[in-house]
Scaffold this motif. Structure first.
Motif, PDB file in Angstrom:
ATOM      1  N   GLY A  15      15.684 -70.657-165.865  1.00  0.00           N
ATOM      2  CA  GLY A  15      16.137 -70.024-164.623  1.00  0.00           C
ATOM      3  C   GLY A  15      15.364 -70.507-163.407  1.00  0.00           C
ATOM      4  N   PRO A  16      14.020 -70.580-163.472  1.00  0.00           N
ATOM      5  CA  PRO A  16      13.283 -71.084-162.314  1.00  0.00           C
ATOM      6  C   PRO A  16      13.680 -72.510-161.926  1.00  0.00           C
ATOM      7  N   THR A  17      14.032 -73.331-162.918  1.00  0.00           N
ATOM      8  CA  THR A  17      14.477 -74.693-162.615  1.00  0.00           C
ATOM      9  C   THR A  17      15.810 -74.659-161.878  1.00  0.00           C
ATOM     10  N   MET A  18      16.729 -73.802-162.320  1.00  0.00           N
ATOM     11  CA  MET A  18      18.024 -73.692-161.638  1.00  0.00           C
ATOM     12  C   MET A  18      17.849 -73.138-160.229  1.00  0.00           C
ATOM     13  N   PHE A  19      16.935 -72.162-160.061  1.00  0.00           N
ATOM     14  CA  PHE A  19      16.651 -71.656-158.721  1.00  0.00           C
ATOM     15  C   PHE A  19      16.130 -72.780-157.834  1.00  0.00           C
ATOM     16  N   SER A  20      15.219 -73.577-158.365  1.00  0.00           N
ATOM     17  CA  SER A  20      14.657 -74.689-157.597  1.00  0.00           C
ATOM     18  C   SER A  20      15.748 -75.643-157.124  1.00  0.00           C
ATOM     19  N   LEU A  21      16.683 -75.979-158.010  1.00  0.00           N
ATOM     20  CA  LEU A  21      17.779 -76.865-157.626  1.00  0.00           C
ATOM     21  C   LEU A  21      18.621 -76.239-156.519  1.00  0.00           C
ATOM     22  N   ALA A  22      18.966 -74.978-156.658  1.00  0.00           N
ATOM     23  CA  ALA A  22      19.759 -74.301-155.621  1.00  0.00           C
ATOM     24  C   ALA A  22      19.011 -74.279-154.295  1.00  0.00           C
ATOM     25  N   ASP A  23      17.736 -73.957-154.335  1.00  0.00           N
ATOM     26  CA  ASP A  23      16.918 -73.853-153.123  1.00  0.00           C
ATOM     27  C   ASP A  23      16.787 -75.205-152.418  1.00  0.00           C
ATOM     28  N   VAL A  24      16.457 -76.232-153.161  1.00  0.00           N
ATOM     29  CA  VAL A  24      16.319 -77.574-152.581  1.00  0.00           C
ATOM     30  C   VAL A  24      17.656 -78.040-152.004  1.00  0.00           C
ATOM     31  N   THR A  25      18.734 -77.731-152.687  1.00  0.00           N
ATOM     32  CA  THR A  25      20.049 -78.168-152.235  1.00  0.00           C
ATOM     33  C   THR A  25      20.420 -77.544-150.891  1.00  0.00           C
ATOM     34  N   VAL A  26      20.206 -76.249-150.740  1.00  0.00           N
ATOM     35  CA  VAL A  26      20.503 -75.606-149.449  1.00  0.00           C
ATOM     36  C   VAL A  26      19.573 -76.143-148.366  1.00  0.00           C
ATOM     37  N   TYR A  27      18.302 -76.290-148.683  1.00  0.00           N
ATOM     38  CA  TYR A  27      17.332 -76.837-147.726  1.00  0.00           C
ATOM     39  C   TYR A  27      17.788 -78.202-147.217  1.00  0.00           C
ATOM     40  N   LEU A  28      18.176 -79.077-148.138  1.00  0.00           N
ATOM     41  CA  LEU A  28      18.609 -80.415-147.733  1.00  0.00           C
ATOM     42  C   LEU A  28      19.923 -80.379-146.960  1.00  0.00           C
ATOM     43  N   ALA A  29      20.820 -79.465-147.309  1.00  0.00           N
ATOM     44  CA  ALA A  29      22.077 -79.328-146.553  1.00  0.00           C
ATOM     45  C   ALA A  29      21.793 -78.937-145.108  1.00  0.00           C
ATOM     46  N   ILE A  30      20.855 -78.018-144.925  1.00  0.00           N
ATOM     47  CA  ILE A  30      20.487 -77.585-143.566  1.00  0.00           C
ATOM     48  C   ILE A  30      19.865 -78.743-142.799  1.00  0.00           C
ATOM     49  N   LEU A  31      18.916 -79.432-143.425  1.00  0.00           N
ATOM     50  CA  LEU A  31      18.256 -80.552-142.747  1.00  0.00           C
ATOM     51  C   LEU A  31      19.247 -81.656-142.399  1.00  0.00           C
TER      52      LEU A  31
END
Length: 139
Positions: free
Chosen positions: A53-69
């Protein structure tokens, strides 16, 4: 229109987050969205051989961060303020995870992203996440 390309985001990730730069592959940048792949390795697995689960959270978090940037430019100080994640099914073993994000809101101080995570080659999502980010003033 995005201000940063896949190459720009890859360079940014390598410069600002060298500890994870090799974990993620930015596959597509589009207006208000992005697709990112997690190269699943043994260290991402929990007992039973499934992605943690923490790995999947990390992927979701990084993905939104990069979309914003991608949309606002290289603003490293944007931070997660909220996350809701639903784990819907066990990821397929031996495959990468792919996250597809759509930004639902991109304001001056808040951004909201919606993310579906899939096992590579499987249509049914393994998780769904909604994240809110705070964008610092002047960013």
């Amino acid at each position: 229109m995005p201000l940063m390309t896949t190459d720009d985001l890859k360079d940014f990730l390598g410069r600002e987050f060298p500890q994870v730069k090799n974990d993620f592959v930015i596959e597509e940048v589009r207006d208000m969205g992005i697709r990112v792949r997690l190269k699943v390795e043994d260290r991402h697995l929990r007992p039973g051989g499934t992605v943690s689960g923490p790995t999947m959270f990390s992927l979701a978090d990084v993905t939104v961060y990069l979309a914003i940037l991608a949309m606002i430019g290289p603003k490293a100080l944007a931070v997660t303020t909220n996350c809701s994640i639903d784990f819907m099914r066990k990821p397929a073993s031996g495959t990468d995870l792919v996250a597809d994000c759509t930004l639902l809101k991109l304001g001056k101080v808040l951004a909201v992203g919606d993310v579906l995570l899939h096992s590579e080659g499987v249509a049914a999502p393994v998780a769904h996440a909604t994240l809110t980010y705070s964008i610092p003033p002047g960013q």
